[in-house]
Structures are given as structure tokens and as C-alpha cells.
Design an enzyme around this catalytic site. Sequence first.
Site, PDB file in Angstrom:
ATOM      1  N   LYS A 208       0.805  -1.220   0.000  1.00 58.54           N
ATOM      2  CA  LYS A 208       0.000   0.000   0.000  1.00 58.54           C
ATOM      3  C   LYS A 208       0.837   1.268   0.000  1.00 58.54           C
ATOM      4  O   LYS A 208       2.042   1.265   0.269  1.00 58.54           O
ATOM      5  CB  LYS A 208      -0.996  -0.027   1.163  1.00 58.54           C
ATOM      6  CG  LYS A 208      -2.116  -1.033   0.884  1.00 58.54           C
ATOM      7  CD  LYS A 208      -3.278  -0.919   1.827  1.00 58.54           C
ATOM      8  CE  LYS A 208      -4.422  -1.826   1.336  1.00 58.54           C
ATOM      9  NZ  LYS A 208      -5.538  -1.864   2.296  1.00 58.54           N
ATOM     10  N   ARG A 242      -4.071 -10.435   4.475  1.00 60.71           N
ATOM     11  CA  ARG A 242      -4.454 -10.375   3.061  1.00 60.71           C
ATOM     12  C   ARG A 242      -3.291  -9.766   2.278  1.00 60.71           C
ATOM     13  O   ARG A 242      -3.008  -8.569   2.401  1.00 60.71           O
ATOM     14  CB  ARG A 242      -5.726  -9.533   2.894  1.00 60.71           C
ATOM     15  CG  ARG A 242      -6.256  -9.475   1.461  1.00 60.71           C
ATOM     16  CD  ARG A 242      -7.490  -8.593   1.378  1.00 60.71           C
ATOM     17  NE  ARG A 242      -8.060  -8.616   0.038  1.00 60.71           N
ATOM     18  CZ  ARG A 242      -7.659  -7.836  -0.962  1.00 60.71           C
ATOM     19  NH1 ARG A 242      -6.676  -6.965  -0.770  1.00 60.71           N
ATOM     20  NH2 ARG A 242      -8.228  -7.926  -2.149  1.00 60.71           N
TER      21      ARG A 242
END
Length: 275
Positions: A208, A242
Site C-alpha cells: 500500500k 491479506r
Amino acid sequence: MEFSIMGVVNVTPDSFSDGGQFDDAAQAVAHGRRLAAEGATILDVGGESTRPGADPVPAGEELARVVPVVEGLSGVAQVSIDTMKLDVARAAVDAGASYVNDVSAFRHDPELAGFVADRGLDCCLMHMLGEPRTMQKNPRYDDVVSEVKAFLVERMEAAVAAGVPEERIQLDPGIGFGKTLEHNLELLARLDELAELGRPLVIGTSRKTFIGRLTGRDVTERVHGTVATCVIALERGARVFRVHDVAAVADALKVASATFAAWPTSPKTSTKTTI
């Protein structure tokens, strides 16, 4: 410490990290099989990007993307459908999915909660400020951890009221979904406060933007930063991860879990992070 790896199987042309790489069903299925071989016990199939600024995808298009992939991965691992839409979830479950990962926490389509209850599915309820198109426009909190915690409590209560057994619910604080760099670090540092809710915490930090801001790395070069956040999150109470880079994270968490198990006192602190 027990943990699970949720491998990301994006079937989208515009996901922030791997958009377009696996938009062919056969490629996506092959990718999912590789992730399972690397240690993923859950395969999260998504046909609508939830990156910041992403536009919604019509249900028909999302269905065409995900159903063949879910069918191809059924039996390889537990298959999760990453969707906010009841029609998509229903078709995916008919194709073999048994887990619904809803970034809107059943707010987008409230009937999805009843469907999850009726079909005896596992689910993940995630915190997001606003929607993907707007979530990163100046997000503000008085106390991000307390506000995320209150939201997750409310959404879990709503799901239980709709008939979803609490033991079927997992919770995700939504790293990067309507959060600044500082908010993300605060959530990671204080995950133990969310673990107090008694449900498995799902953490999605993989590749991210905040990792890129900290390291200066391109999205394809953030595996080491991702591993660091996952190890921190494991120690703080997260149990489902995840990720895109399954092998690297799985190996790191195996070593960290074995080490923490032998650690007489885990180095927790309630002190807030300062940036």
C-alpha cells in the site's frame, strides 16, 4: 500463534498493485493456485477495484470477471468473494465461494448480511471512511483507533442481528481506506485494542501507498515493507493477512510466530505513535 494467509486474486484492469495482470480467467486461476501452493489458505477473488478514486463496476461486468475464477479455484483453498453486491456474492457462492469480504461492512447492500447468515458463510467486515472514490479526500478522526473500533462493534452487532453467528465474523480496520500515513501507523501500533473485540483481525497492508511513502519504493517493490507490517500486526493480535506476496509473508510469520511463542513477555505498549 495461529494465523491464516489470504492471497489476493484481483480480476480487474485497474487495481493499484496488479491491475490487468490476471484479468484473464485462466491466468487468474493459475495465479490463485500458485498462491495456495505458497501457503494461502484463503483466496480472495475480486472483480471491482477498491483503490482510492476507483469508479464502481456494474454488477454484470463484475460477475463475468469473478465467477469463472471462483469456479476454477473451488476446492484449491477456501474461496472468498471480495464484493459489496448481493447478486455477485450469490453467484460466487453458487460457484464455490464460502467467504464474503465486504469492504462496506454490509452498508452498501444490507441484504447481504441476511444472505451470509442463510448460507452459513464466513465474512469480513471492514472499516472504510466514505467510498473508494472519496475515502482519501482529507480523512479526519479525533482518535482513529477508538472510532474504527466503535464502527466495527456497530457493524458486527448489525450482522449478528441479521442472523450471522459471531464466530463467522472477522474484522478489518481498513488500513489505507480513508486513512493518512499517520492513521495507518496508529492503527498498527494499537491493534491490540481492536483484538479486544474477540474476533479474528484481518490486516491488508500489502504494497500500500503508506509503505511506499515510508520506503520510497515503487508498488512492485514493497514486499519487505509489507512483511514488516505483517510481523508487527501479528504481534499486536492480527490473525489473517491479506497479501499479494504470499510466500514471503508466510515465511516471515512462521518465524515470528515461533519466536513470539517462546517470548516470555511480548513488547506491547499503549503509547501512541508520534510522527
